[in-house]
Design a protein around this motif. Structure first.
Motif, PDB file in Angstrom:
ATOM      1  N   ALA A 114       0.826  -1.208   0.000  1.00 50.93           N
ATOM      2  CA  ALA A 114       0.000   0.000   0.000  1.00 50.93           C
ATOM      3  C   ALA A 114       0.860   1.257   0.000  1.00 50.93           C
ATOM      4  CB  ALA A 114      -0.926  -0.006   1.211  1.00 50.93           C
ATOM      5  N   PHE A 115       1.833   1.311   0.880  1.00 42.60           N
ATOM      6  CA  PHE A 115       2.662   2.513   0.949  1.00 42.60           C
ATOM      7  C   PHE A 115       3.599   2.627  -0.256  1.00 42.60           C
ATOM      8  CE2 PHE A 115       1.458   2.323   5.483  1.00 42.60           C
ATOM      9  CZ  PHE A 115       0.955   3.611   5.597  1.00 42.60           C
ATOM     10  N   THR A 116       3.967   1.514  -0.851  1.00 46.47           N
ATOM     11  CA  THR A 116       4.726   1.574  -2.098  1.00 46.47           C
ATOM     12  C   THR A 116       3.883   2.224  -3.195  1.00 46.47           C
ATOM     13  OG1 THR A 116       6.019  -0.404  -1.540  1.00 46.47           O
ATOM     14  CG2 THR A 116       5.909   0.205  -3.862  1.00 46.47           C
ATOM     15  N   ASN A 117       2.614   1.822  -3.263  1.00 50.16           N
ATOM     16  CA  ASN A 117       1.709   2.411  -4.252  1.00 50.16           C
ATOM     17  C   ASN A 117       1.494   3.895  -3.981  1.00 50.16           C
ATOM     18  OD1 ASN A 117      -0.004   2.067  -6.568  1.00 50.16           O
ATOM     19  ND2 ASN A 117      -1.780   2.204  -5.213  1.00 50.16           N
ATOM     20  N   ILE A 118       1.335   4.248  -2.723  1.00 47.74           N
ATOM     21  CA  ILE A 118       1.165   5.658  -2.350  1.00 47.74           C
ATOM     22  C   ILE A 118       2.428   6.444  -2.683  1.00 47.74           C
ATOM     23  CG2 ILE A 118       0.917   7.241  -0.387  1.00 47.74           C
ATOM     24  CD1 ILE A 118      -0.849   4.962   0.887  1.00 47.74           C
ATOM     25  N   GLY A 119       3.587   5.843  -2.405  1.00 46.32           N
ATOM     26  CA  GLY A 119       4.850   6.518  -2.695  1.00 46.32           C
ATOM     27  C   GLY A 119       5.023   6.821  -4.168  1.00 46.32           C
ATOM     28  N   ARG A 120       4.565   5.903  -5.025  1.00 44.14           N
ATOM     29  CA  ARG A 120       4.652   6.138  -6.470  1.00 44.14           C
ATOM     30  C   ARG A 120       3.783   7.315  -6.899  1.00 44.14           C
ATOM     31  NH1 ARG A 120       5.035   0.193  -7.048  1.00 44.14           N
ATOM     32  NH2 ARG A 120       2.757   0.095  -7.002  1.00 44.14           N
ATOM     33  N   ALA A 121       2.722   7.568  -6.126  1.00 41.52           N
ATOM     34  CA  ALA A 121       1.806   8.664  -6.465  1.00 41.52           C
ATOM     35  C   ALA A 121       2.354  10.028  -6.072  1.00 41.52           C
ATOM     36  CB  ALA A 121       0.462   8.439  -5.782  1.00 41.52           C
ATOM     37  N   ILE A 122       3.401  10.055  -5.250  1.00 38.28           N
ATOM     38  CA  ILE A 122       3.983  11.311  -4.771  1.00 38.28           C
ATOM     39  C   ILE A 122       5.215  11.644  -5.607  1.00 38.28           C
ATOM     40  CG2 ILE A 122       4.928  12.505  -2.765  1.00 38.28           C
ATOM     41  CD1 ILE A 122       3.483  10.420  -1.003  1.00 38.28           C
ATOM     42  N   ARG A 123       5.353  12.856  -5.980  1.00 38.53           N
ATOM     43  CA  ARG A 123       6.486  13.278  -6.805  1.00 38.53           C
ATOM     44  C   ARG A 123       7.795  13.082  -6.037  1.00 38.53           C
ATOM     45  NH1 ARG A 123       8.663  17.648  -4.580  1.00 38.53           N
ATOM     46  NH2 ARG A 123       7.347  19.202  -3.524  1.00 38.53           N
ATOM     47  N   PRO A 124       8.914  12.953  -6.744  1.00 35.37           N
ATOM     48  CA  PRO A 124      10.219  12.891  -6.075  1.00 35.37           C
ATOM     49  C   PRO A 124      10.422  14.106  -5.179  1.00 35.37           C
ATOM     50  CG  PRO A 124      10.446  12.249  -8.364  1.00 35.37           C
ATOM     51  CD  PRO A 124       9.038  12.758  -8.212  1.00 35.37           C
ATOM     52  N   GLY A 125      10.822  13.848  -3.955  1.00 36.90           N
ATOM     53  CA  GLY A 125      10.991  14.928  -2.991  1.00 36.90           C
ATOM     54  C   GLY A 125       9.718  15.296  -2.262  1.00 36.90           C
ATOM     55  N   GLY A 126       8.591  14.714  -2.665  1.00 36.82           N
ATOM     56  CA  GLY A 126       7.316  14.986  -1.996  1.00 36.82           C
ATOM     57  C   GLY A 126       7.255  14.324  -0.629  1.00 36.82           C
ATOM     58  N   ARG A 127       6.181  14.585   0.094  1.00 32.77           N
ATOM     59  CA  ARG A 127       6.134  14.183   1.497  1.00 32.77           C
ATOM     60  C   ARG A 127       4.821  13.521   1.869  1.00 32.77           C
ATOM     61  NH1 ARG A 127       5.176  19.166   0.173  1.00 32.77           N
ATOM     62  NH2 ARG A 127       3.699  20.492   1.310  1.00 32.77           N
TER      63      ARG A 127
END
Length: 261
Positions: A114-127
């Motif tokens: 789940a968090f891997t999928n969420i991480g992909r949705a956030i831009r590089p450097g996003g939080r």
């Protein structure tokens, strides 16, 4: 009966400001709200983002329907909602600057996925900033209800999802790291939760909890009546001049997606 949506927002009202500070939404940000419920935190993010936007997701169709109704009534054009599971939803890669969640991430079947999928949705450097409950024994609302019901914890197959699945900071840090996040920080938040203006309202509110309703359904009528009496007495012991309150403790988890290589 207490409105479940308004009741939930009232219950967690003192946790709004810590989350708002931590997510640090800026004008123009694109915000993802995970497990948004009826969109209280999503709408707050949308107002702060101004020229940006906020996207709230939740697996509850009724919650999302209510979220859309409220946003329409408030004429918020920069907020949208969708019935979706953050673990599997096909987000646009890098489509968000920040992801937030107010107690909406504890129920994933596979939290790393789940968090891997969420991480992909956030831009590089996003939080990311999220609130999760600390351990059951540190949350008076949970332990007091369990004692009143004569229960000590999960009771086998069919038990409701575990609201305390992310209660261990080392577990949370490992999950977030395995999912690709960096700079994971877990800070404590100690604020009470509100259960209603009086014992009657609080009993109505507690009676709608999945674990309470499930326990009551398994009891005989006399046993259920006794359990209700114990709940009523317990709630009365937490009555203050401004309502029924319980001590509560949460973790405020912040993390960042690595910058592009």
């Amino acid at each position: 009966m207490t409105d479940i949506y308004d009741g939930y927002d009232a219950e967690l009202s003192l946790y709004d400001e810590p989350l708002h500070r931590a997510c640090a939404v800026r004008a123009g940000d694109r915000v993802l709200d995970i497990g948004c419920g009826t969109g209280h935190s999503t709408r707050q993010a949308a107002r702060t983002a101004h020229a940006g936007n906020a996207f709230g997701i939740d697996i509850s169709e009724s919650a999302i329907e209510r979220a859309r109704e409220i946003a329409d009534a408030e004429q918020l054009s920069t907020v949208t909602f969708e019935v979706a599971d953050a673990q599997t939803h096909p987000f646009t890669p890098g489509g968000f600057d920040v992801a937030i969640s107010r107690f909406g991430t504890m129920f994933f079947g596979d939290p790393v996925a789940a968090f891997t999928n969420i991480g992909r949705a956030i831009r590089p450097g996003g939080r990311l900033a999220m609130l999760v409950w600390q351990a059951r024994e540190h949350n008076e609302w949970s332990s007091a209800i369990a004692r009143a019901l004569g229960a000590t914890g999960p009771s086998g197959p069919g038990q409701v999802p575990d609201a305390f699945s992310l209660a261990d900071p080392s577990t949370v840090t490992a999950i977030m790291s395995d999912a690709g996040f960096v700079d994971v920080v877990v800070d404590g938040v100690h604020e009470p939760v509100f259960y209603g203006r009086d014992v009657h309202a609080a009993l109505d509110w507690v009676g709608g909890f999945a674990n309470v309703a499930g326990t009551m359904a398994r009891l005989s009528p006399p046993e259920a009546e006794q359990a209700t009496g114990r709940l009523r007495d317990m709630l009365a012991s937490h009555q203050r001049a401004d309502g029924v309150w319980f001590d509560a403790r949460a973790w405020l988890v912040t993390a960042r997606v690595p910058e592009a290589q």
